[in-house]
Design a protein around this motif. Sequence first.
Motif, PDB file in Angstrom:
ATOM      1  N   ALA A 110       0.804  -1.225   0.000  1.00  0.00           N
ATOM      2  CA  ALA A 110       0.000   0.000   0.000  1.00  0.00           C
ATOM      3  C   ALA A 110       0.833   1.270   0.000  1.00  0.00           C
ATOM      4  N   ASP A 111       2.092   1.185   0.413  1.00  0.00           N
ATOM      5  CA  ASP A 111       2.929   2.384   0.468  1.00  0.00           C
ATOM      6  C   ASP A 111       3.530   2.746  -0.886  1.00  0.00           C
ATOM      7  N   LEU A 112       3.338   1.889  -1.896  1.00  0.00           N
ATOM      8  CA  LEU A 112       3.850   2.166  -3.236  1.00  0.00           C
ATOM      9  C   LEU A 112       2.793   2.882  -4.069  1.00  0.00           C
ATOM     10  N   ALA A 113       3.201   3.932  -4.763  1.00  0.00           N
ATOM     11  CA  ALA A 113       2.330   4.549  -5.763  1.00  0.00           C
ATOM     12  C   ALA A 113       2.461   3.759  -7.059  1.00  0.00           C
ATOM     13  N   ARG A 114       1.331   3.487  -7.707  1.00  0.00           N
ATOM     14  CA  ARG A 114       1.346   2.613  -8.871  1.00  0.00           C
ATOM     15  C   ARG A 114       1.541   3.381 -10.179  1.00  0.00           C
ATOM     16  N   LEU A 115       2.238   2.726 -11.093  1.00  0.00           N
ATOM     17  CA  LEU A 115       2.305   3.119 -12.493  1.00  0.00           C
ATOM     18  C   LEU A 115       1.994   1.886 -13.319  1.00  0.00           C
ATOM     19  N   ARG A 116       1.487   2.079 -14.553  1.00  0.00           N
ATOM     20  CA  ARG A 116       1.186   0.947 -15.431  1.00  0.00           C
ATOM     21  C   ARG A 116       1.570   1.310 -16.865  1.00  0.00           C
ATOM     22  N   THR A 117       1.984   0.279 -17.594  1.00  0.00           N
ATOM     23  CA  THR A 117       2.206   0.464 -19.023  1.00  0.00           C
ATOM     24  C   THR A 117       0.949   0.018 -19.761  1.00  0.00           C
ATOM     25  N   VAL A 118       0.583   0.762 -20.793  1.00  0.00           N
ATOM     26  CA  VAL A 118      -0.564   0.366 -21.609  1.00  0.00           C
ATOM     27  C   VAL A 118      -0.174  -0.897 -22.378  1.00  0.00           C
ATOM     28  N   PRO A 119      -0.990  -1.956 -22.316  1.00  0.00           N
ATOM     29  CA  PRO A 119      -0.648  -3.205 -23.004  1.00  0.00           C
ATOM     30  C   PRO A 119      -0.343  -2.979 -24.486  1.00  0.00           C
TER      31      PRO A 119
END
Length: 639
Positions: free
Chosen positions: A114-123
Amino acid sequence: MVRVTLPGRTVLAITLAGAALVPAAPAFAADPPARADLRADVNRDGAVDVTGDTDNAGEDGWTTRRGAVFLPNIDDDTKRCKSTGPDGKPLPDAKLARCNDAADTKVNGTADAADLARLRTVPMPELRGGATGTVKVTGTGAKYTRLFVKRATGWTAVTPTTRLSAAELRAGVELGIEGTDVVRDRAVWDGTAVVELKVSPGGGAEASTDRVTLHAAPLLTHHHLQQARQVLVTELRGDDPYVRAQRNFVKTLETEVKRAGVTAPLVKFTKGDDIWAQDFLEPGYVTMAGPGGTPQGMRVMIRSAQPDRTAGRQVFEKLRGRDVGAVQVALGRGDESSTLDSMGNLETIPAYEHGGRSYPAGRIIMGEQKDIGFKPAKAMRTLLASQGMQDPLLLDTSWLHVGHVDEFVQFLPADTPRGWRIAIADPAAGMRLLKDAKAAGHGGTRMFSVKGGKDLPAPKETIDQVLASRAIREDNALAARRIAANLEILKRETGVTDAEVVRVPALFTRGSEEERGDGARTPRLTRLGASVEVPEAVREYGQQRDLKEPAAGTVMTSAYIPGAVNGVVLGKDRYLAPKQWGPVIGGKDIFTEAVNAAYREAGMRVSYIDDYETYHLGMGEVHCGTNTLRDISAPWWKR
């Protein structure tokens, strides 16, 4: 017309008018090559949008209202940080402060990270098998952050050799980022972290890159519109009369806190004898948008910048843990101005907008000894200002012997468009109470109704004697002038009007310190021009106040009657004040009645706690001896 497909790139169109060659798309034409696309929670709704465009606009910049946020991950979720070394000796301050969850390359604590801010790559489903990707933080932010990639085996720290496979990029990659520290000096690092994704499709195709800008959550201090959730206090050990009195204070505090609806048990500091729980730390917090946009984060305890104040180590030794971090700045000078570094000299104006400036998380006030140019430690002022949210405002506390802003001003929740009022100590109102009592024939009534004892005789002065004292008159005239000047600064900076000011009766008297034969400095209170030595027990447990030496020709004061504004806001309509022990006329304490009336007009109900022997005689009150953890669920990015 007859359309005939021919080999190559044309068709033959035959019409009555003849034939013409027309360009045609080849049957094997490919879609445009996929481009790297990295997303973060730019709109702060608690999710990273990889199918729509809600997190696209503004991803290359950051403001207080929009832009992705990450936490400085400085708590200790698994309580692995030690306070002593292998030899059993206490760790040095610097080493004690260095341990936290960001000090290693693991994702500590709960499985949901929970302490991590998320990033995502678009598939990128069309990628060929030879494609690869890399991800990194660029620029200065790389030194103060750590990236993780989520894989089947769990979270793994990203290193310069980390590669994202074609299969991962086709499915979409989940990343996490943490800060390894809070922002301490914007000139060194302003909290920005630019994360870069680079995808090489393979087969000789050109690589593509995308970047997104994130920012460290600002470290914020509490204000009184945030509901009190837990109260902190020192509880002494031992069995002498003063210790028993102080423990009785703690017991009464416990009762009053529960009565006000604060259900969490008191946090009791039991290590050492520093009774001033307000002074050796300041509770703060950092938050980012969690699931559903609800803020999630951690508390961050700020140690006072006082090198000889060992009680401050308890922010690491006792408080640091799951969802609780702690920081210290370079510890300060340790000279006669060090009282300005006590955190009782830091309060926070609730949120406001005025003069084209907005403070959605409130604004810090601190006292300075303007007469001789002393300010709170530069490292602390730099830390607070570098958050970019609560720009500290300095008030003049030269006229106070302790020198803390909590001695004369506080902020109260209010059912008004602004949402709060200023409560201010009013020496003129205090003197007026005595004059009215004298005019009504009560001049012979004792000024103090407190009962004395063997070691602490009750004060004997009467209302007549107080009013006849030139020193008392001058001290309160001085206090009234200095308070009025500070109030004008607050009104100018916030837009508050006189109608939003709650004036609370108060009285001040000059204080001093005298050199004893052993070189120690003994605090003394001035009563009617005579200096009265503070009892030994109060000296022993109150010595950490580090009282200021007055400049030549100046007078410094402290509360004569317990300072009512130096209390604790426990709820929207609940206030805990020091018991007044004023003159009793007709069976009623006239100061208590006046204080009740002032707060009642502001919509507050007042309870009282006796701190006369335990804190008041040490030149402090109930606020100085306690601290509060407050609600952090409201998003600082909305107003």
